[in-house]
Design a protein around this motif. Structure first.
Motif, PDB file in Angstrom:
ATOM      1  N   ALA A   1       1.335   7.048  -6.722  1.00 34.77           N
ATOM      2  CA  ALA A   1       0.104   7.727  -7.113  1.00 34.77           C
ATOM      3  C   ALA A   1       0.421   8.980  -7.925  1.00 34.77           C
ATOM      4  O   ALA A   1       1.515   9.547  -7.827  1.00 34.77           O
ATOM      5  N   LYS A   2      -0.544   9.407  -8.743  1.00 30.93           N
ATOM      6  CA  LYS A   2      -0.341  10.596  -9.576  1.00 30.93           C
ATOM      7  C   LYS A   2      -0.090  11.804  -8.661  1.00 30.93           C
ATOM      8  O   LYS A   2      -0.857  12.071  -7.748  1.00 30.93           O
ATOM      9  N   GLY A   3       1.022  12.509  -8.902  1.00 25.75           N
ATOM     10  CA  GLY A   3       1.360  13.636  -8.038  1.00 25.75           C
ATOM     11  C   GLY A   3       1.894  13.204  -6.685  1.00 25.75           C
ATOM     12  O   GLY A   3       2.021  14.022  -5.781  1.00 25.75           O
ATOM     13  N   GLY A   4       2.211  11.910  -6.538  1.00 26.84           N
ATOM     14  CA  GLY A   4       2.696  11.380  -5.265  1.00 26.84           C
ATOM     15  C   GLY A   4       4.187  11.598  -5.084  1.00 26.84           C
ATOM     16  O   GLY A   4       4.816  12.390  -5.800  1.00 26.84           O
ATOM     17  N   VAL A   5       4.765  10.887  -4.137  1.00 25.64           N
ATOM     18  CA  VAL A   5       6.149  11.122  -3.742  1.00 25.64           C
ATOM     19  C   VAL A   5       7.130  10.902  -4.901  1.00 25.64           C
ATOM     20  O   VAL A   5       8.043  11.706  -5.115  1.00 25.64           O
TER      21      VAL A   5
ATOM     22  N   TRP B   1       6.978  13.652  -7.330  1.00 25.61           N
ATOM     23  CA  TRP B   1       7.514  14.856  -6.708  1.00 25.61           C
ATOM     24  C   TRP B   1       9.051  14.813  -6.699  1.00 25.61           C
ATOM     25  O   TRP B   1       9.716  15.803  -6.975  1.00 25.61           O
ATOM     26  N   LEU B   2       9.600  13.616  -6.382  1.00 25.72           N
ATOM     27  CA  LEU B   2      11.058  13.471  -6.341  1.00 25.72           C
ATOM     28  C   LEU B   2      11.674  13.650  -7.719  1.00 25.72           C
ATOM     29  O   LEU B   2      12.774  14.185  -7.853  1.00 25.72           O
TER      30      LEU B   2
ATOM     31  N   TYR C   1       0.829  -1.199   0.000  1.00 24.17           N
ATOM     32  CA  TYR C   1       0.000   0.000   0.000  1.00 24.17           C
ATOM     33  C   TYR C   1       0.866   1.253   0.000  1.00 24.17           C
ATOM     34  O   TYR C   1       0.568   2.237  -0.681  1.00 24.17           O
ATOM     35  N   ALA C   2       1.977   1.205   0.765  1.00 22.87           N
ATOM     36  CA  ALA C   2       2.884   2.349   0.816  1.00 22.87           C
ATOM     37  C   ALA C   2       3.382   2.702  -0.584  1.00 22.87           C
ATOM     38  O   ALA C   2       3.486   3.881  -0.941  1.00 22.87           O
ATOM     39  N   TRP C   3       3.641   1.681  -1.394  1.00 27.34           N
ATOM     40  CA  TRP C   3       4.105   1.968  -2.755  1.00 27.34           C
ATOM     41  C   TRP C   3       2.984   2.471  -3.650  1.00 27.34           C
ATOM     42  O   TRP C   3       3.224   3.184  -4.608  1.00 27.34           O
ATOM     43  N   ARG C   4       1.745   2.089  -3.326  1.00 31.11           N
ATOM     44  CA  ARG C   4       0.618   2.663  -4.067  1.00 31.11           C
ATOM     45  C   ARG C   4       0.575   4.174  -3.804  1.00 31.11           C
ATOM     46  O   ARG C   4       0.369   4.970  -4.711  1.00 31.11           O
ATOM     47  N   VAL C   5       0.816   4.539  -2.534  1.00 27.62           N
ATOM     48  CA  VAL C   5       0.865   5.962  -2.182  1.00 27.62           C
ATOM     49  C   VAL C   5       2.029   6.648  -2.909  1.00 27.62           C
ATOM     50  O   VAL C   5       1.891   7.745  -3.443  1.00 27.62           O
ATOM     51  N   MET C   6       3.190   5.957  -2.938  1.00 28.34           N
ATOM     52  CA  MET C   6       4.379   6.540  -3.574  1.00 28.34           C
ATOM     53  C   MET C   6       4.171   6.769  -5.064  1.00 28.34           C
ATOM     54  O   MET C   6       4.587   7.788  -5.613  1.00 28.34           O
TER      55      MET C   6
END
Lengths: 302, 265
Positions: free
Chosen positions: A152-156, A159-160, A145-150
């Motif tokens: 995600a569109k406009g996610g980490v 951003w990086l 799930y953490a990688w789904r957050v990472m």
């Protein structure tokens, strides 16, 4: 200590316990039978029994109209799996993903384990082992799930990468490979670290004394000695990737892997015979892989 | 020993590796305080609203309870069966002894989905109603090996001379087990039980096929709510709690054995 025991038990209870104990003491085979009874019933009868029934079910048919299981022997399920190109594509894709995850984990685990085993001081080494192992206890699902957050569109990840004008891979096979590599990395670092610890430093020094540069020492001395450990790690990375259908659902977008075929046929299709036939694929691949690895002597490293 | 440049490269790889290992976990923690419902980064506003909402979430609470019950049940069964099997293998010679380890390893080595549908099908055939009980049965099947491995290693290392001495001094087999064998076995059983509970608590694939619609474990609950946008913040909080909870077994195992955890799986 024994006085405590005699005080707590009442007389008839005690004599019964004593006579059973004496009888069991005289009959070691009865003791063994007693010890084996429950685990045997559970694993041989219940577990192996269920596995056998499932494997037999792969040769059953389903009624085309009602979807009900018909108990007549047929090879139709296997024929469909082998001849229909979609299943061949999914099988090859699963093998590719499992192989790629194993390769990525090997390439990352080697330098990390090398640093831990051969460069870091004993104190730092202990800390690093704990640091690498602790995430193993974090929930598998939460990590996916953490990688789904990472991703995600406009996610980490986006951003990086935005300062260099890039963006993340989004949900798909690439995200799946990255996430699976992340999930199984400790399973590769651990055996490689243990394998490196077993290689005496004297061998590396001897190689350097003979004029070998570090990379040459690594290739000609370390890698051959480390091969069984690498194989042992690959059993985990490969088999866990091959059996996974959750991660690909979470970060894989619309991609499908072999286990999704099994899953979908059970849940939405309700087609047990076809799902069982599809389950032969990971079973055969894994048994073959384990046998090949055993020939190379890597099973002792687990 | 590698050269200075090589050494720097190794240090850098190690640092980046650790960063990548912990970054996603940190993001989950931060996100649970993110006021926005989307995953866009960086978060703009801080809130503890989701934490209080998650605290009141009936679904998450009942899932947590089911998970704990299933974990305790599976661990208990695994402790009994795993110890029995370890005794049979370490203390007796018999036909088929060499196959035991492989048989016990099978439920973990085969993909979870294979074990899952095999058990699902068997429960249907026998007519067992799906629920907490079937979840426990499924989990114990793959937890046994964890207890077995730990107990077997300990039994082999301690040998049988103390047990024989105890019998020579007139202790019955129950007394010998209670006062001689068990105390020496205790920490190994604790380590095995801890692994078993952790594995059961985390399992989702076999659980999917052995649970009933109303009986959800925590992983099942997370997976069911993962794709629902309005449940997102609560899932974030539950995920953050699970990340924090993962420190507990590490700490426990360190205290009990002083060995790095997971060193034998």
């Amino acid at each position: 200590m024994t006085t405590v025991a005699t005080k707590t038990s009442t007389a008839p209870e005690l004599s019964r316990a004593r006579s059973t104990s004496a009888w069991l003491h005289r009959h070691p085979s009865a003791r063994l039978l007693g010890l084996l009874s429950l685990p045997g019933l559970w694993l041989v009868v219940a577990y192996l029994g269920s596995l056998a029934v499932m494997l037999i079910a792969a040769f059953w048919a389903t009624n085309d109209f009602t979807g009900a299981v018909e108990h007549r022997t047929t090879l139709d399920n296997f024929r469909a799996l082998v001849t229909q190109p979609v299943y061949r594509r999914v099988a090859l894709r699963s093998l590719g993903v499992a192989a790629l995850v194993t390769l990525v984990d090997t390439l990352i685990a080697l330098p990390m384990a090398y640093y831990m085993a051969k460069v870091a001081s004993p104190r730092v080494r202990r800390l690093l082992v704990v640091a690498v192992l602790t995430p193993l206890w974090a929930s598998y699902l939460v990590k996916a799930y953490a990688w789904r957050v990472m991703f995600a569109k406009g996610g980490v990840v986006d951003w990086l990468l935005s300062p260099v004008g890039g963006h993340g891979p989004g949900f798909g096979l690439r995200a799946t490979v990255i996430t699976l590599s992340y999930l199984w990395l400790p399973f590769m670092v651990l055996p490689v670290f243990a394998g490196l610890e077993r290689i005496p430093d004297a061998l590396l020094e001897a190689s350097a004394d003979q004029g070998a540069r570090p990379l040459r020492t690594f290739r000609s001395v370390v890698l051959p000695l480390l091969f069984p450990a690498l194989l042992a790690g690959s059993i985990f990375t490969f088999s866990l990737s091959l059996g996974d259908y959750i991660t690909v659902k979470i970060v894989g977008g619309a991609s499908q892997l072999a286990s999704n075929v099994i899953y979908d046929n059970i849940t939405t299709g309700g087609n047990l015979p076809f799902a069982s036939a599809a389950a032969f694929f990971p079973i055969i691949v894994m048994v073959g892989y384990l046998l090949a690895v055993r020939r190379a002597g890597a099973l002792d490293d687990l | 020993m590698p050269s200075t440049a090589g050494r720097r490269l190794l240090v850098a790889t190690m640092a980046v590796g650790l960063l990548v290992i912990y970054l996603p976990l940190a993001v989950v923690l931060v996100n649970s305080f993110n006021s926005s419902r989307t995953f866009s980064w960086p978060p703009r506003h801080f809130t503890t609203h989701w934490w209080s909402q998650a605290w009141g979430s009936a679904g998450a609470r009942s899932a947590l309870r089911v998970s704990i019950e299933a974990g305790l049940g599976a661990t208990a069964i695994a402790l009994v069966l795993g110890t029995m099997a370890a005794f049979a293998v370490s203390r007796y010679r018999w036909f088929g002894r060499d196959g035991v380890s492989l048989l016990l390893l099978l439920p973990i080595a085969l993909p979870g989905i294979v074990t899952g549908i095999a058990l699902n099908n068997a429960f249907r055939l026998v007519g067992v109603p799906f629920g907490l009980l079937t979840i426990i049965v499924g989990h114990s099947t793959f937890c046994i090996v964890l207890v077995y491995n730990n107990a077997l290693a300990r039994l082999r290392r301690m040998g049988s001379s103390l047990e024989e001495a105890s019998a020579d001094l007139g202790a019955g087999i129950w007394q010998t087990f209670r006062y001689v064998t068990f105390p020496m076995l205790r920490s190994a059983l604790f380590a095995g039980g801890l692994l078993a509970f952790a594995l059961s608590f985390d399992e989702i694939i076999v659980t999917t096929f052995t649970s009933a619609p109303g009986v959800q474990t925590l992983p099942l609950w997370i997976f069911a709510n993962l794709f629902r946008p309005n449940q997102g913040p609560v899932v974030n909080v539950v995920a953050a709690v699970l990340v924090l909870l993962s420190i507990v077994p590490v700490w426990l195992a360190q205290r009990v054995s002083g060995e790095p955890v997971g060193a034998r799986r």
